[in-house]
Design a protein around this motif. Structure first.
Motif, PDB file in Angstrom:
ATOM      1  N   UNK A  38       2.056   0.286  -1.950  1.00  0.00           N
ATOM      2  CA  UNK A  38       2.924   0.493  -3.108  1.00  0.00           C
ATOM      3  C   UNK A  38       3.519  -0.840  -3.524  1.00  0.00           C
ATOM      4  N   UNK A  39       3.358  -1.183  -4.789  1.00  0.00           N
ATOM      5  CA  UNK A  39       4.053  -2.334  -5.364  1.00  0.00           C
ATOM      6  C   UNK A  39       5.270  -1.761  -6.082  1.00  0.00           C
ATOM      7  N   UNK A 166      -8.553   2.517  -6.208  1.00  0.00           N
ATOM      8  CA  UNK A 166      -7.919   3.193  -7.336  1.00  0.00           C
ATOM      9  C   UNK A 166      -6.547   2.562  -7.556  1.00  0.00           C
ATOM     10  N   UNK A 167      -6.319   2.115  -8.793  1.00  0.00           N
ATOM     11  CA  UNK A 167      -5.022   1.591  -9.209  1.00  0.00           C
ATOM     12  C   UNK A 167      -4.278   2.713  -9.921  1.00  0.00           C
ATOM     13  N   UNK A 168      -3.078   3.003  -9.462  1.00  0.00           N
ATOM     14  CA  UNK A 168      -2.292   4.085 -10.051  1.00  0.00           C
ATOM     15  C   UNK A 168      -0.939   3.537 -10.491  1.00  0.00           C
ATOM     16  N   UNK A 198      -5.882   2.634  -2.151  1.00  0.00           N
ATOM     17  CA  UNK A 198      -4.957   3.052  -3.204  1.00  0.00           C
ATOM     18  C   UNK A 198      -3.900   1.979  -3.407  1.00  0.00           C
ATOM     19  N   UNK A 199      -3.705   1.580  -4.656  1.00  0.00           N
ATOM     20  CA  UNK A 199      -2.648   0.638  -5.005  1.00  0.00           C
ATOM     21  C   UNK A 199      -1.755   1.313  -6.041  1.00  0.00           C
ATOM     22  N   UNK A 200      -0.561   1.698  -5.606  1.00  0.00           N
ATOM     23  CA  UNK A 200       0.401   2.337  -6.494  1.00  0.00           C
ATOM     24  C   UNK A 200       1.354   1.295  -7.052  1.00  0.00           C
TER      25      UNK A 200
END
Length: 237
Positions: A38-39, A166-168, A198-200
């Motif tokens: 998570x960013x 996947x970029x969310x 996953x990169x949120x």
């Protein structure tokens, strides 16, 4: 685990002279294969700018971004577009669906861009719609879906090319809490079942705590990184 994306000393500046604004000020970040990151930061912190650069949707003013060990700045535009279409999937707060088209047509758009035959597009489209439990809506107009259904269509579209990442970007921002929780669970299940990274990008601390790492960004800089051991650790730091 192998590194999927590596950013080194990333700077992003908009404008010139006295009006210049530095959205990112020397960011270093490595994302490991199968990791959930998570960013997190407030509006204007630079988190969405960072996501756009990591996803090769934009280019840094200086610094480098590598995908699977290959420096993106050394690739031509066509190769970057192909890499992004083949390796990445995107889920945004805004759905970006064509309401007049069918659900299936919206989902298979990346395959159409890639030149895949109509028959294969339909087969793969129905397959990913089934994965998000929307195969019964394949021929419905996208405009007739609920917000949660539209977001699941976006996830199906993100899955159509079997992406590694996947970029969310605020994927549940326009959804009620119950529907948003279901969307989050669907994305996390894709990580567990398929090993998708996953990169949120989020300002939601509860979502961030479900991720293996929280990368906190403020005023264009990473100010801290939190490892959530309870979330498990598949990727590298």
């Amino acid at each position: 685990m192998a590194d999927v994306i590596t950013a080194k000393n990333i700077v992003k500046t908009y404008g010139k002279g006295e009006s210049a604004f530095s959205a990112l000020k020397g960011v270093d970040l490595t994302i490991g294969e199968g990791e959930v990151v998570a960013v997190i930061g407030k509006s204007g912190s630079g988190k969405s700018t960072l996501m756009h650069l990591l996803a090769l949707l934009d280019t840094p003013t200086s610094g480098s971004i590598s995908v699977n060990g290959a420096n993106a700045s050394q690739m031509n535009r066509k190769k970057v577009d192909r890499l992004r279409n083949d390796e990445f999937g995107f889920v945004f707060q805004q759905f970006f669906l064509n309401g007049d088209e069918t659900v299936l047509s919206n989902v298979v758009l990346p395959l159409k861009i890639a030149g895949i035959t109509p028959r294969e597009r339909k087969r793969r489209g129905l397959e990913v719609l089934k994965a998000v439990e929307l195969d019964d809506k394949a021929n419905s107009k996208a405009s007739n879906l609920s917000g949660g259904q539209k977001q699941r269509v976006c996830i199906a579209r993100a899955l159509i090319n079997n992406p590694k990442v996947i970029f969310a970007d605020e994927p549940t921002g326009n959804l009620d809490s119950q529907t948003g929780s279901k969307i989050e669970s669907l994305l996390f299940s894709l990580n567990k079942k398929k090993g998708i990274t996953l990169i949120f990008v989020t300002h939601d601390p509860d979502l961030a705590k479900r991720c293996q790492r929280e990368v906190h960004i403020k005023d264009g800089k990473i100010v801290s990184v939190t490892v959530n051991k309870a979330a498990g650790k598949r990727g590298s730091k």
